[in-house]
Design an enzyme around this catalytic site. Structure first.
Site, short mmCIF file in Angstrom:
data_model
loop_
_atom_site.label_atom_id
_atom_site.label_comp_id
_atom_site.label_asym_id
_atom_site.label_seq_id
_atom_site.Cartn_x
_atom_site.Cartn_y
_atom_site.Cartn_z
N GLY A 175 -8.10 2.02 2.52
CA GLY A 175 -9.44 1.97 1.94
C GLY A 175 -10.49 1.78 3.01
O GLY A 175 -10.18 1.39 4.14
N CYS A 220 -2.41 0.44 5.87
CA CYS A 220 -3.73 0.30 6.49
C CYS A 220 -4.50 -0.86 5.83
O CYS A 220 -4.17 -2.02 6.02
CB CYS A 220 -4.47 1.62 6.45
SG CYS A 220 -5.86 1.71 7.60
N TYR A 221 -5.52 -0.57 5.03
CA TYR A 221 -6.23 -1.64 4.31
C TYR A 221 -5.25 -2.46 3.48
O TYR A 221 -5.40 -3.68 3.35
CB TYR A 221 -7.31 -1.03 3.42
CG TYR A 221 -8.10 -2.05 2.61
CD1 TYR A 221 -9.26 -2.61 3.13
CD2 TYR A 221 -7.68 -2.45 1.34
CE1 TYR A 221 -10.00 -3.55 2.40
CE2 TYR A 221 -8.39 -3.38 0.62
CZ TYR A 221 -9.56 -3.93 1.14
OH TYR A 221 -10.26 -4.86 0.43
N HIS A 228 -0.90 5.56 8.74
CA HIS A 228 -0.73 6.36 7.51
C HIS A 228 0.53 7.23 7.61
O HIS A 228 0.52 8.27 8.26
CB HIS A 228 -1.96 7.25 7.28
CG HIS A 228 -3.18 6.50 6.90
ND1 HIS A 228 -3.44 6.12 5.60
CD2 HIS A 228 -4.20 6.01 7.64
CE1 HIS A 228 -4.58 5.45 5.56
NE2 HIS A 228 -5.05 5.36 6.78
N GLU A 273 1.79 8.96 5.22
CA GLU A 273 1.72 10.05 4.24
C GLU A 273 1.13 11.34 4.80
O GLU A 273 1.22 12.39 4.17
CB GLU A 273 0.92 9.60 3.01
CG GLU A 273 -0.56 9.36 3.25
CD GLU A 273 -0.92 7.96 3.72
OE1 GLU A 273 -2.08 7.55 3.54
OE2 GLU A 273 -0.03 7.27 4.27
N ASP A 299 -3.04 26.71 -13.74
CA ASP A 299 -2.83 25.59 -14.66
C ASP A 299 -2.85 26.02 -16.12
O ASP A 299 -1.94 25.71 -16.89
CB ASP A 299 -3.89 24.50 -14.41
CG ASP A 299 -3.97 24.11 -12.95
OD1 ASP A 299 -2.93 24.18 -12.27
OD2 ASP A 299 -5.07 23.76 -12.48
N LYS A 304 -0.54 20.10 -8.59
CA LYS A 304 -0.54 21.57 -8.63
C LYS A 304 0.80 22.16 -8.22
O LYS A 304 1.30 23.10 -8.87
CB LYS A 304 -1.66 22.10 -7.72
CG LYS A 304 -1.72 23.61 -7.56
CD LYS A 304 -2.41 24.29 -8.71
CE LYS A 304 -3.91 24.11 -8.60
NZ LYS A 304 -4.62 24.89 -9.64
#
Length: 512
Positions: free
Chosen positions: A56, A83-84, A169, A171, A227, A368
């Site tokens: 964040g 992180c945060y 991070h 990810e 979608d 998606k």
């Protein structure tokens, strides 16, 4: 969802929070994102096997900074702070976080200090750092398990309380071994079974739709995009002719879009589809409108008006189906922290209030890429399943300035050439998006010894995995040359073609 091993992500506003969820889903583990300020009882009752605290933009020592109930750490569940999230763990449990004299942004080398399940089979790592604050003192019971040149506490753990924190991070792609760290947390620390499977999802969702809808009718606004198209085929499998699709031509679609959609869904799938050509109505309302947000709102409101008028003709309709995805849901419910709204979204809100129908959103838990997997498992054509994203307001936000029928015709032809040649070159599925933009700029040209004064067309092509970041695509010169030559020779009204070499950030993918 009762039999799934689940992970709960608490969002503190990181631009990467959705990426955490996607990485976990890619490992066949179900997860959801809740805003950080969700009531503790909801966290407790979610049934997670592990909890992740996202990054964040705030500092944990500031007043009114995002925080969580201390009881989260007493659930006896593995917790990973990123992180945060790591700084919050340290701050809440008695450590100290300060503004760092040396900040870390971008890729950095990190050294593993001691054996830890989190870094099992991993040693020296390259990781993405993005922090100005740092933990300067660990809480009691915590050990440092990794460091960098500037940060002595890059990763921390408390084995007894099952709490881990990492200052980087995992990810993002810029942490090459980040997925291994996530795997270690999910499978070796949290003992999670990867049982999130799209085939099982399809079977259970079809049964759920049958049970929910029974003999009532469902209305779906079909756009031809991934979608709504996959949703239409899935719902049709469940309830057949009780699905009523409506396709609205808003006048700013791609070339021959209406004909293509009707041919596929009416002729091939035998889906009950009503086609409404409201292009003149939309273009009349868009006349002289230049502001992109006004364009979006006009198109959104007019679509609701046209769609509602047609839907009222359908007797016995109780449900409105939408291709809402999980990122739409996250952006709609997160109250603080999650990223600023860059532009208004076209999918959540509006129609249900107007029409007094119950919502049916079969994909509201999905990303998606998961919807694409479903499309393939339903044997849908690649032209639909792997179709590149197209903005809800269509070409209206790819024509800068005011909208006219003439400009739409020009851009439709130019854009069709771009897509055709990108496909011919075998690049379509390698790019996130490739399209044409029409500028409100005219330039001097020479055609057949005559001076011309016509429009500028911009080619835009980007590579991305999630649209959160994107790099401009290095398309071969011969492909760019063919696209440019065809547009200038075949599209009356354009005499100059330029290529956009901007990445996101700082630019956006779309121009408006």
């Amino acid at each position: 969802m009762e039999n799934l091993d689940k992970v709960l992500i608490l969002d503190f506003g990181s631009q990467y929070t959705k990426l955490i969820a996607r990485r976990i889903r890619e490992l066949n583990v179900y997860c959801e994102i809740y805003p950080f300020n969700v009531p503790f009882e909801k966290i407790k009752n979610y049934g997670a096997k592990a909890i992740i605290l996202s990054g964040g933009p705030n500092s944990v020592y500031e007043d009114k900074t995002p925080t969580i109930d201390d009881e989260v750490f007493n659930l006896n569940l593995p917790v990973l702070g990123i992180c945060y999230g790591m700084q919050l763990i340290a701050h809440k449990l008695g450590g100290v976080v300060k503004s760092g004299t040396k900040k870390e942004y971008g890729q950095h080398k990190m050294n593993v200090l001691k054996e830890s399940i989190l870094f099992e089979n991993l040693n020296d790592l390259t990781v993405l750092m993005s922090h100005g604050d740092s933990v300067s003192k660990l809480p009691q019971g915590f050990d440092a398990i990794a460091k960098s040149d500037n940060t002595p506490f890059c990763a921390i753990e408390n084995l007894e309380r099952k709490i881990w924190g990492i200052q980087f991070h995992p990810e993002v792609k810029h942490t090459p071994q980040g997925i291994e760290i996530i795997k270690n947390f999910l499978f070796k620390i949290s003992n999670i079974t990867p049982n999130w499977d799209m085939e099982n999802f399809i079977k259970s969702k079809i049964e759920e739709i049958k049970e929910t809808v029974k003999d009532d009718k469902v209305i779906l606004g079909l756009s031809g995009g991934v979608d709504s198209s996959v949703a239409a085929v899935l719902i049709h499998k469940a309830i057949g002719k009780n699905l009523k699709c409506i396709f609205v031509n808003n006048g700013v679609l791609r070339l021959n879009e209406g004909e293509k959609v009707q041919k596929l869904f009416k002729d091939y799938y035998d889906i009950d589809l009503t086609y409404i050509d409201a292009s003149d109505k939309f273009l009349k309302k868009l006349k002289n409108v230049k502001d992109p947000e006004k364009k979006r709102k006009i198109i959104g409101h007019t679509f609701i008006e046209v769609f509602d008028h047609e839907a009222k003709k359908i007797k016995g309709a109780k449900y409105l189906a939408q291709g809402t995805l999980y990122p739409d849901v996250i952006e709609s419910v997160s109250s603080k922290g999650p990223s600023d709204v860059i532009k208004s979204h076209h999918n959540v809100g509006g129609l249900p209030k107007k029409m007094n129908l119950k919502l049916l959103e079969p994909f509201r838990e999905l990303f998606k890429d998961e919807v694409r997997i479903i499309g393939k498992k339903l044997d849908m054509p690649n032209s639909i399943v792997y179709r590149q994203p197209f903005p809800g307001p269509g070409l209206a936000v790819r024509i800068l300035g005011d909208i006219t029928k003439e400009k739409v015709n020009i851009l439709q032809k130019a854009d069709d050439i771009v897509v055709t040649e990108i496909k011919n070159a075998g690049l379509y599925n390698k790019l996130w998006q490739a399209f044409a933009v029409l500028l409100p700029v005219k330039t001097v040209g020479v055609m057949g010894d005559k001076r011309t004064y016509e429009n500028v067309c911009v080619l835009r092509a980007v590579e991305s995995t999630d649209a959160m970041t994107a790099n401009w695509a290095k398309i071969p010169y011969e492909v760019l040359d063919k696209i440019s030559s065809r547009i200038i020779n075949e599209v009356k009204g354009i005499n100059r073609v330029v290529y956009d070499i901007s990445s996101k950030p700082p630019s956006t993918i779309e121009w408006e």
